[in-house]
Design a protein around this motif. Structure first.
Motif, short mmCIF file in Angstrom:
data_model
loop_
_atom_site.label_atom_id
_atom_site.label_comp_id
_atom_site.label_asym_id
_atom_site.label_seq_id
_atom_site.Cartn_x
_atom_site.Cartn_y
_atom_site.Cartn_z
N GLY A 63 2.78 6.07 6.76
CA GLY A 63 1.96 4.88 6.52
C GLY A 63 2.21 3.79 7.54
N LEU A 64 1.24 2.89 7.63
CA LEU A 64 1.33 1.83 8.63
C LEU A 64 2.08 0.62 8.09
N THR A 65 3.02 0.14 8.86
CA THR A 65 3.69 -1.12 8.57
C THR A 65 3.08 -2.22 9.45
N PHE A 66 3.52 -3.46 9.23
CA PHE A 66 3.01 -4.56 10.05
C PHE A 66 3.41 -4.37 11.51
N VAL A 67 4.61 -3.83 11.72
CA VAL A 67 5.06 -3.56 13.09
C VAL A 67 4.16 -2.51 13.73
N ASP A 68 3.77 -1.50 12.95
CA ASP A 68 2.85 -0.48 13.47
C ASP A 68 1.52 -1.10 13.86
N ALA A 69 1.04 -2.04 13.02
CA ALA A 69 -0.23 -2.70 13.33
C ALA A 69 -0.12 -3.52 14.61
#
Length: 357
Positions: A63-69
């Motif tokens: 899943g995407l985290t804010f860091v991934d975004a």
């Protein structure tokens, strides 16, 4: 007044370049604004992906985290595109096509445009400096832009001197900026250095005014100026009367001691307030009286200085030598003479003309 962008190097190891009157935003502020715009673009892309994170596929599968975004925003805006995070739903792909892609293009245009502008400004800065130096002839150089320097510039301007034919040298960035705002070109640097003086085209200057806070620095500057320009007329503002002879020996044509002048004015004002008021009136620009030098007219040739009407002659300049009005050698004015007069100030005369009209 022509406003030209300011392109100046002010670090100790760089070459002193003329700083011309400028308008609009400064280069540093412009770069800051562009950096903030770039960060804003990255933040908007990050939030778009973060709020719609379920519509994206991460190769890690967690899943995407804010860091991934944020990571996706940076690699997308920079067109790197590793492909480890991808939009999978039609809505997310539509947002990428219609919103994120234009923002990516805007980010690249901002980045490339800023880089090109920095490079072009560097070239233009050098070209402006060379063009300015090439056209400077018979100009006035003011060394030091403190209280005395500002007053000298204002007086010269009121006497009809063009601000474009003046250049200030000062080692304080704030003074350089202030001179630019006045409309005068300025060079940031130490005037005791020959290279800085050469940048001001000192060898081609007609007048040099030295208004420094230290007499020893003024002596060194005067010596250097006189070596670089033997014919320039050098006026120095000294602080102590005991240094007048040293300043003259260093090459100054005229020396004005600020402390002695102010002290004498204070003393005269104490003895007779009217004398102090009269002298202050003469020294103050545009109040009532002013001192001026002009050439003798054809109608005045052959007359006595006392015969001149509307002005009071205090000295006659003949063969570049000043002679006081009571000198018998100038009882009769000759062709080519100049007279130093006390007269009604131009500002006062203009005001009276306006009131009559």
């Amino acid at each position: 007044m022509n406003f030209i962008p300011q392109f100046t190097q002010r670090s100790a190891g760089t070459e002193a370049v003329v700083s011309l009157p400028h308008g609009g935003r400064r280069p540093g502020r412009e770069l800051l604004v562009r950096a903030l715009i770039g960060l804003a673009i990255l933040l908007v892309i990050t939030l778009l992906v973060w709020f719609d994170r379920d519509a994206y596929s991460d190769s890690g599968g967690d899943g995407l985290t804010f860091v991934d975004a944020l990571y996706y925003a940076t690699v997308t805006a920079s067109t790197t595109g590793y492909g480890d995070i991808t939009p999978v739903t039609p809505g997310a792909r539509l947002i990428n096509a219609l919103v994120i892609t234009p923002m990516r293009i805007a980010f690249l245009v901002l980045l490339v445009g800023t880089t090109l502008e920095v490079l072009s400004n560097e070239v233009r800065r050098v070209l402006i400096d060379r063009r300015w130096r090439k056209r400077m002839r018979n100009h006035v150089v003011i060394v030091g832009y403190g209280v005395k320097g500002r007053s000298a510039v204002n007086t010269l301007h009121q006497q009809g001197h063009d601000l474009n034919r003046m250049v200030v040298i000062d080692n304080r960035p704030a003074s350089v900026d202030e001179a630019n705002l006045t409309g005068v070109a300025a060079i940031h640097g130490d005037a005791t250095r020959r290279e800085v003086l050469r940048r001001a085209e000192i060898s081609k200057a007609r007048e040099v005014i030295v208004t420094l806070d230290r007499d020893d620095s003024a002596i060194l500057v005067t010596l250097t100026v006189r070596q670089l320009n033997p014919s320039a007329h050098i006026v120095v503002g000294g602080r102590e009367g005991e240094n007048v002879s040293l300043l003259r020996q260093s090459g100054a044509d005229a020396v004005v001691t600020s402390s002695d002048a102010v002290g004498r004015l204070l003393g005269l004002s104490a003895v007779s307030p009217n004398i102090g008021a009269a002298i202050e009136d003469i020294l103050s620009s545009g109040v009532g009286l002013e001192v001026a030098e002009r050439q003798v007219t054809a109608n005045e040739v052959g007359n006595s200085p006392a015969d001149i009407r509307g002005e009071r002659v205090v000295a006659v300049v003949r063969n570049k030598t000043m002679r006081r009005f009571y000198d018998q050698s100038v009882d009769t004015l000759q062709t080519g003479d100049n007279v130093v007069v006390i007269r009604k100030s131009e500002a006062r005369a203009e005001k009276e003309r306006s009131e009559r009209d």
